[in-house]
Motif scaffolding. Sequence first.
Motif, PDB file in Angstrom:
ATOM      1  N   ALA A  35       6.176   5.260  -3.169  1.00  0.00           N
ATOM      2  CA  ALA A  35       5.502   4.638  -4.722  1.00  0.00           C
ATOM      3  C   ALA A  35       4.295   4.003  -4.084  1.00  0.00           C
ATOM      4  O   ALA A  35       4.761   3.032  -3.461  1.00  0.00           O
ATOM      5  CB  ALA A  35       6.284   4.215  -5.384  1.00  0.00           C
ATOM      6  N   LEU A  36       2.834   3.997  -4.582  1.00  0.00           N
ATOM      7  CA  LEU A  36       1.680   3.141  -4.203  1.00  0.00           C
ATOM      8  C   LEU A  36       1.811   2.096  -5.332  1.00  0.00           C
ATOM      9  O   LEU A  36       1.564   2.585  -6.146  1.00  0.00           O
ATOM     10  CB  LEU A  36       0.717   4.301  -4.004  1.00  0.00           C
ATOM     11  N   TRP A  37       2.519   0.827  -4.928  1.00  0.00           N
ATOM     12  CA  TRP A  37       2.631  -0.110  -6.420  1.00  0.00           C
ATOM     13  C   TRP A  37       2.093  -1.239  -5.531  1.00  0.00           C
ATOM     14  O   TRP A  37       3.119  -1.864  -4.799  1.00  0.00           O
ATOM     15  CB  TRP A  37       3.199   0.581  -6.786  1.00  0.00           C
ATOM     16  N   ASN A  38       1.910  -2.404  -6.876  1.00  0.00           N
ATOM     17  CA  ASN A  38       1.924  -3.233  -5.529  1.00  0.00           C
ATOM     18  C   ASN A  38       3.388  -4.950  -6.770  1.00  0.00           C
ATOM     19  O   ASN A  38       3.057  -5.363  -5.840  1.00  0.00           O
ATOM     20  CB  ASN A  38       0.767  -4.680  -6.672  1.00  0.00           C
ATOM     21  N   GLY A  39       3.545  -3.377  -7.590  1.00  0.00           N
ATOM     22  CA  GLY A  39       4.984  -4.462  -7.861  1.00  0.00           C
ATOM     23  C   GLY A  39       4.437  -5.431  -9.224  1.00  0.00           C
ATOM     24  O   GLY A  39       6.090  -6.000  -9.643  1.00  0.00           O
ATOM     25  N   GLY A  47       5.167   4.405 -16.464  1.00  0.00           N
ATOM     26  CA  GLY A  47       4.252   3.464 -15.050  1.00  0.00           C
ATOM     27  C   GLY A  47       5.693   4.075 -14.014  1.00  0.00           C
ATOM     28  O   GLY A  47       6.566   4.319 -13.726  1.00  0.00           O
ATOM     29  N   THR A  48       5.477   3.141 -13.193  1.00  0.00           N
ATOM     30  CA  THR A  48       6.121   3.004 -11.539  1.00  0.00           C
ATOM     31  C   THR A  48       7.087   2.963 -11.304  1.00  0.00           C
ATOM     32  O   THR A  48       7.574   3.579 -11.138  1.00  0.00           O
ATOM     33  CB  THR A  48       4.229   2.465 -10.202  1.00  0.00           C
ATOM     34  N   ALA A  49       6.908   1.470 -12.685  1.00  0.00           N
ATOM     35  CA  ALA A  49       8.935   1.373 -12.398  1.00  0.00           C
ATOM     36  C   ALA A  49       9.962   1.738 -12.857  1.00  0.00           C
ATOM     37  O   ALA A  49      10.810   2.582 -12.222  1.00  0.00           O
ATOM     38  CB  ALA A  49       9.259  -0.216 -12.868  1.00  0.00           C
ATOM     39  N   VAL A  62      13.000   6.334  -2.194  1.00  0.00           N
ATOM     40  CA  VAL A  62      12.703   5.165  -2.680  1.00  0.00           C
ATOM     41  C   VAL A  62      11.521   4.844  -1.960  1.00  0.00           C
ATOM     42  O   VAL A  62      12.160   3.821  -1.288  1.00  0.00           O
ATOM     43  CB  VAL A  62      12.437   4.582  -4.308  1.00  0.00           C
ATOM     44  N   LEU A  63      10.164   4.850  -1.266  1.00  0.00           N
ATOM     45  CA  LEU A  63       9.040   4.028  -0.568  1.00  0.00           C
ATOM     46  C   LEU A  63       8.241   3.963  -0.967  1.00  0.00           C
ATOM     47  O   LEU A  63       7.267   4.346  -2.024  1.00  0.00           O
ATOM     48  CB  LEU A  63       9.110   4.676   1.218  1.00  0.00           C
ATOM     49  N   ILE A  64       8.317   2.570  -0.377  1.00  0.00           N
ATOM     50  CA  ILE A  64       7.094   1.406  -2.154  1.00  0.00           C
ATOM     51  C   ILE A  64       6.149   0.465  -0.420  1.00  0.00           C
ATOM     52  O   ILE A  64       6.670   0.795   0.457  1.00  0.00           O
ATOM     53  CB  ILE A  64       7.452   0.286  -2.794  1.00  0.00           C
ATOM     54  N   ARG A  65       5.077   1.376  -1.606  1.00  0.00           N
ATOM     55  CA  ARG A  65       3.816   0.782  -0.672  1.00  0.00           C
ATOM     56  C   ARG A  65       2.773   0.186  -1.128  1.00  0.00           C
ATOM     57  O   ARG A  65       2.721   0.189  -2.274  1.00  0.00           O
ATOM     58  CB  ARG A  65       3.139   1.614   0.374  1.00  0.00           C
ATOM     59  N   ASN A  66       2.524  -1.050  -0.625  1.00  0.00           N
ATOM     60  CA  ASN A  66       2.114  -2.566  -1.403  1.00  0.00           C
ATOM     61  C   ASN A  66       0.580  -1.987  -1.772  1.00  0.00           C
ATOM     62  O   ASN A  66       0.528  -2.051  -0.562  1.00  0.00           O
ATOM     63  CB  ASN A  66       2.882  -3.998  -1.403  1.00  0.00           C
ATOM     64  N   THR A  67       0.554  -1.998  -2.167  1.00  0.00           N
ATOM     65  CA  THR A  67      -1.599  -1.524  -2.420  1.00  0.00           C
ATOM     66  C   THR A  67      -2.098  -3.051  -2.270  1.00  0.00           C
ATOM     67  O   THR A  67      -3.524  -2.635  -2.659  1.00  0.00           O
ATOM     68  CB  THR A  67      -1.604  -0.758  -4.038  1.00  0.00           C
ATOM     69  N   ASP A  68      -1.147  -4.179  -2.890  1.00  0.00           N
ATOM     70  CA  ASP A  68      -1.832  -5.177  -2.415  1.00  0.00           C
ATOM     71  C   ASP A  68      -2.546  -5.265  -1.312  1.00  0.00           C
ATOM     72  O   ASP A  68      -3.624  -6.348  -0.831  1.00  0.00           O
ATOM     73  CB  ASP A  68      -1.552  -6.438  -3.163  1.00  0.00           C
ATOM     74  N   GLN A  69      -1.943  -4.939  -0.035  1.00  0.00           N
ATOM     75  CA  GLN A  69      -1.890  -5.160   0.929  1.00  0.00           C
ATOM     76  C   GLN A  69      -2.985  -4.905   1.970  1.00  0.00           C
ATOM     77  O   GLN A  69      -3.885  -5.366   2.470  1.00  0.00           O
ATOM     78  CB  GLN A  69      -0.420  -4.903   2.111  1.00  0.00           C
ATOM     79  N   PHE A  71      -6.395  -4.672   1.034  1.00  0.00           N
ATOM     80  CA  PHE A  71      -7.766  -5.446   0.830  1.00  0.00           C
ATOM     81  C   PHE A  71      -7.152  -6.942   0.093  1.00  0.00           C
ATOM     82  O   PHE A  71      -7.781  -7.561  -0.431  1.00  0.00           O
ATOM     83  CB  PHE A  71      -7.882  -4.842  -1.111  1.00  0.00           C
ATOM     84  N   GLY A  72      -5.830  -7.550   0.857  1.00  0.00           N
ATOM     85  CA  GLY A  72      -5.374  -8.813   1.319  1.00  0.00           C
ATOM     86  C   GLY A  72      -5.529  -9.421   0.026  1.00  0.00           C
ATOM     87  O   GLY A  72      -5.737 -11.103  -0.089  1.00  0.00           O
ATOM     88  N   LEU A  73      -5.179  -9.395  -1.237  1.00  0.00           N
ATOM     89  CA  LEU A  73      -4.961  -9.487  -2.882  1.00  0.00           C
ATOM     90  C   LEU A  73      -2.785 -10.145  -2.497  1.00  0.00           C
ATOM     91  O   LEU A  73      -2.529 -10.300  -3.791  1.00  0.00           O
ATOM     92  CB  LEU A  73      -4.401  -8.690  -3.337  1.00  0.00           C
ATOM     93  N   ASP A  74      -2.183  -9.793  -1.423  1.00  0.00           N
ATOM     94  CA  ASP A  74      -1.173  -9.922  -1.838  1.00  0.00           C
ATOM     95  C   ASP A  74      -0.540 -11.840  -1.647  1.00  0.00           C
ATOM     96  O   ASP A  74      -1.115 -11.859  -1.081  1.00  0.00           O
ATOM     97  CB  ASP A  74      -0.328  -9.199  -0.741  1.00  0.00           C
TER      98      ASP A  74
END
Length: 74
Positions: A35-39, A47-49, A62-69, A71-74
């Motif tokens: 899951a490419l998701w910012n949570g 939706g993703t959730a 389930v593997l989650i990869r934060n899409t904000d990281q 781009f420095g958005l987290d």
Amino acid sequence: VWAKSIPGYSVFHRGNIWMMKDALLRPNADVTLLALWNGTAGDGPGGTADMMKLAEAHGAKVLIRNTDQPFGLD
């Protein structure tokens, strides 16, 4: 037509169900959802959730990869 009576049912919800069922039909299926998701909450059915809950309910990893990281958005 029959799906119109299901609350929150959409093409996205149907797509999630179809992808999960298709993956699980394979013999000896070892399913992992990436899951490419910012949570962010609020994406609702389809939706993703929702997809992550569906995957977990069917025993998929389930593997989650934060899409904000990246781009420095987290």
